[in-house]
Design an enzyme around this catalytic site. Structure first.
Site, short mmCIF file in Angstrom:
data_model
loop_
_atom_site.label_atom_id
_atom_site.label_comp_id
_atom_site.label_asym_id
_atom_site.label_seq_id
_atom_site.Cartn_x
_atom_site.Cartn_y
_atom_site.Cartn_z
CD GLU A 135 13.10 -11.57 -6.06
OE1 GLU A 135 12.66 -12.68 -6.42
OE2 GLU A 135 12.38 -10.67 -5.61
CE1 TYR B 291 5.97 -22.24 -2.13
CE2 TYR B 291 4.45 -22.23 -3.98
CZ TYR B 291 4.81 -21.78 -2.73
OH TYR B 291 4.01 -20.88 -2.08
CB ILE C 281 0.87 -14.42 4.39
CG1 ILE C 281 1.22 -15.60 5.29
CG2 ILE C 281 0.62 -14.87 2.95
CD1 ILE C 281 2.46 -16.35 4.94
CB THR C 282 -0.06 -8.93 4.47
OG1 THR C 282 -0.83 -9.53 5.49
CG2 THR C 282 -0.83 -7.81 3.79
CD GLU C 283 2.09 -9.40 -3.62
OE1 GLU C 283 1.53 -10.50 -3.66
OE2 GLU C 283 2.69 -8.88 -4.59
CG HIS D 86 8.81 -10.57 -5.61
ND1 HIS D 86 9.80 -11.51 -5.74
CD2 HIS D 86 7.67 -11.23 -5.39
CE1 HIS D 86 9.25 -12.71 -5.61
NE2 HIS D 86 7.96 -12.57 -5.40
CB THR E 226 -13.03 -14.93 10.42
OG1 THR E 226 -12.58 -13.59 10.63
CG2 THR E 226 -13.17 -15.61 11.76
N GLY E 227 -11.06 -14.48 7.60
CA GLY E 227 -11.08 -13.98 6.22
C GLY E 227 -10.97 -15.12 5.23
CE LYS F 47 -16.37 -11.66 11.62
NZ LYS F 47 -16.11 -12.12 10.26
#
Lengths: 290, 396
Positions: free
Chosen positions: A209, A159, A96-98, A247, A17-18, A43
């Site tokens: 990297e 990508y 996914i959270t950074e 990163h 819901t965010g 919720k």
């Protein structure tokens, strides 16, 4: 075929819901991902984007049979969300959270490995097996089903690789973004092993990297056990020592984690290393001819 | 986030780590006051004056001096405060010294021989847990020790399930060859720095040297701490320790606009969405015959506002002779980014250096058309290869 996720993946979204959660859930639904519902504590019972929302991950699993969870929960609460998913019996977690503190990830990694739970991320674009399922934030349309497995520490750079692979006509089995944090749930070598075992993957692109030893670990494994061509690019040849390049994990500490050192070791391990990321697609075509 | 030595020591002290007595001074007057106070509480007649800047090797550049009297403290403080300190870790211009610490001399005579030890706590990324690294060869560059005498570097791995155990701290003290009080104090010291590491969300604590005094005290004679930026939300006291004077003013400005910017010394600026692609773009600039002037990640969405702020920041660097904008439009459409670039260009007004814009992804062709039609002096490209060639061309 593919690795880790496919058309049988039933996905719930933690933090549905965010703002971020909502946006990317609708993108995933549009792509065709089987989104069974979401979890936002407090919720439960409501509908969001046409999907049921639950208070807990266990309720969500009971009602939907979900086996994958994707997490869009802010950093201070993300670790709790990961542990809840693992405890409830989710087999594959995509975070996914950074911005999760390193200290918090140490016990989480330990807990997940004891329970045999796979986590992708945190701080990653997610995972996609075209055309069946997209569990992440990447643009779906650039991916085409095909024969190349792609593993990357970076989002937009993956990508780029996907786009080149699609344009040279090869396509992808699965693209997995392992994320840019110092302690990733799934490492590059984990992904490489899975791709080597996947019969439909004919070649692997590995995008690394500066910082840490994940790429060279994969290189040494490939040298011993590799059966398919691997093309690699390591970003950050021009990055200064001791500075974090975006990163959290992209920082040169000593001589062994510079781009140059990594490229050298990978070459010695039989990996085809390109100096320019513009050459990934053509290099893969070349590598497959050999 | 990097901390100053005095800040690191204040945190260590809170966690029970012994540090030399000392005080911070911004002026010669404060330095003298600090020395007088130290003399009063410790009876010391020698003082160490240390420049506080974010760089190692301060001693080599003349930023660490011993004063044998209060008068000398005054002279040396005058000399060090305001100097541009050049060390192997700073640029050639060095760093302006704005503050010093005045500490008691710890090389005082006593019953046993003093010793210098190396100790650090850090993350072992490969294994995903913390380690304590230590060596009896302290006081020198640890990379040199690793090359010359790798057998004198020890590590203790901390299992996250059980944390640091007493037997491990004992092992550290035994391996360092310590006895009696020095041994006991070292065990306490090891627990102290590990608690400080965990309790302050550090990603590195390096104490070089850990000093064993002639009366067997174990002190953190120097201290370097790096705090996890992602954890600062739960350490408001440490967050306040950020010293903007130590950062590049352009980087500080960029942070204000939520841009991830690192200043470099090259001639081609770049603006990219995503950290990995940004590093890759810097590499391409180098391969094309230029040198990257910066790292700049405008974030995944590459909004028009951020693009404009990005331009403004890059243009403040007089060394920049060209700018490469490299955006992979995924969920954000390239035509929108292109419009953002055109608007930003017009808002800024006079831009006299060539700009190369590479847009790839959703609506890349529409994006290129928009740029080409805008009438601006902007070169546009779609593939990375084309962008790289354009960089070479404009630098000719």
């Amino acid at each position: 075929m593919s690795i880790l996720v496919n058309k049988d993946s039933i996905v719930i979204v933690q933090g549905i819901t965010g703002q971020e959660g909502s946006f990317h859930t609708s993108q995933m639904i549009e792509y065709g991902t089987n989104i069974a519902g979401g979890v936002t504590p407090g919720k439960g019972g409501m509908m969001h984007l046409g999907k049921p929302v639950f208070n807990t991950v266990s309720e969500a699993i009971k009602a939907t049979g979900a086996n994958v969870s994707i997490i869009f929960v802010p950093p201070p609460l993300a670790v709790d969300a990961i542990l809840e998913a693992a405890d409830a019996g989710i087999g594959t977690i995509v975070c996914i959270t950074e911005g999760i503190p390193v200290k918090d990830m140490i016990p989480v990694k330990e807990y997940l490995s004891c329970r045999g739970v796979r986590m992708i991320g945190p701080n990653c674009p997610g995972i996609i097996t075209p055309p069946d399922t997209k569990i992440g934030i990447m643009p779906g349309f650039i991916h085409k089903p095909g024969s190349i497995g792609i593993v990357s520490r970076s989002g937009t750079l993956s990508y780029e690789a996907v786009d080149q692979i699609t344009k040279v006509g090869l396509g992808q089995t699965t693209m997995i973004g392992v994320g840019g944090d110092p302690i990733p749930g799934t490492t590059i070598v984990d992904a490489v092993k899975l791709f080597m075992e996947d019969p439909d993957t004919l070649g692997i692109i590995m995008i690394g990297e500066i910082g840490g030893n994940m790429e060279t670990d994969a290189g040494y494994w490939i040298k011993e056990h590799g059966t398919k061509p691997v093309v690699s690019f390591i970003a950050g040849a021009t990055a200064p020592k001791g500075r974090t390049m975006g990163h959290a994990g992209a920082i040169v500490g000593g001589k062994s984690d510079t781009a140059e050192a990594k490229k050298e070791i990978l070459r010695q391990c039989g990996v085809m290393v390109v100096d320019s990321p513009a050459d990934l697609g053509v290099a893969m075509v070349e590598a497959l001819k050999k | 986030m990097n901390l100053h030595e005095y800040q690191s020591k204040s945190i260590l002290k809170k966690f029970g780590v012994a540090v030399p007595e000392g005080g911070l001074a911004h002026t010669e007057f404060e330095a003298v006051k600090a020395a007088e106070y130290l003399q009063g509480i410790t009876g010391t007649d020698k003082f160490v004056i240390k420049a506080q800047i974010h760089a190692g090797g301060r001693g080599k550049g003349g930023g660490v001096k011993i004063a044998k009297s209060i008068k000398e403290v005054s002279n040396l403080a005058t000399q060090i405060l305001g100097m541009n300190l050049v060390t192997p870790q700073t640029s050639k211009e060095g760093k302006l010294v704005r503050k010093v610490i005045v500490e008691q001399n710890i090389f005082y005579p006593g019953p046993s021989k003093p010793a210098e030890i190396y100790m650090s706590v850090l993350l072992n990324r490969e294994k995903g847990h913390n380690i304590i690294m230590y060596s009896p060869r302290g006081g020198m560059d640890i990379e040199t020790v690793a090359e010359e005498t790798p057998e004198l570097i020890f590590t203790e791995e901390i299992d996250p399930k059980i944390g640091l155990q007493h037997f491990q701290a004992r092992k550290v003290a035994f391996n360092l060859g310590l006895k009696d009080d020095a041994y006991k104090n070292m065990v306490k010291f090891v627990f102290g720095i590990y608690k400080a590491y965990e309790g302050s969300d550090a990603t590195l604590i390096e104490i070089n040297p850990v000093f064993k005094t002639s009366d067997n005290k174990i002190l953190a004679a120097d201290a370097k701490m790096v705090i996890d930026n992602n954890a600062l939300f739960r350490h408001p006291d440490i967050a306040l320790m950020r010293d903007l004077d130590e950062e590049d003013p352009m980087e500080v400005e960029a942070t204000r606009h939520d841009l991830n910017y690192v200043k470099l010394n090259g001639n081609v600026g770049c603006m990219v969405n995503g950290a990995g692609l940004a590093m890759a773009t810097m590499d391409i600039i180098k391969l094309s015959g230029g040198d990257p002037a910066n790292f700049l990640d405008v974030g995944g969405s590459a909004s028009a506002k951020r693009v404009e702020e990005g331009f403004r920041i890059i243009m403040k660097d007089p060394a920049v002779k060209a700018i490469l904008v490299n955006i992979f439009g995924g969920i954000v459409r390239c035509d929108r980014v292109a419009q953002g670039i055109v608007d930003a260009y017009k808002n800024i007004g006079e831009i006299n250096i060539p700009i190369i814009v590479r847009l790839q992804g959703t609506n890349a062709i529409e994006g290129k058309k928009l740029i080409d039609k805008s009438g601006l002096k902007v070169h546009s490209a779609i593939t990375l290869k084309e962008a790289a060639d354009l960089v070479t061309e404009v630098l000719k």
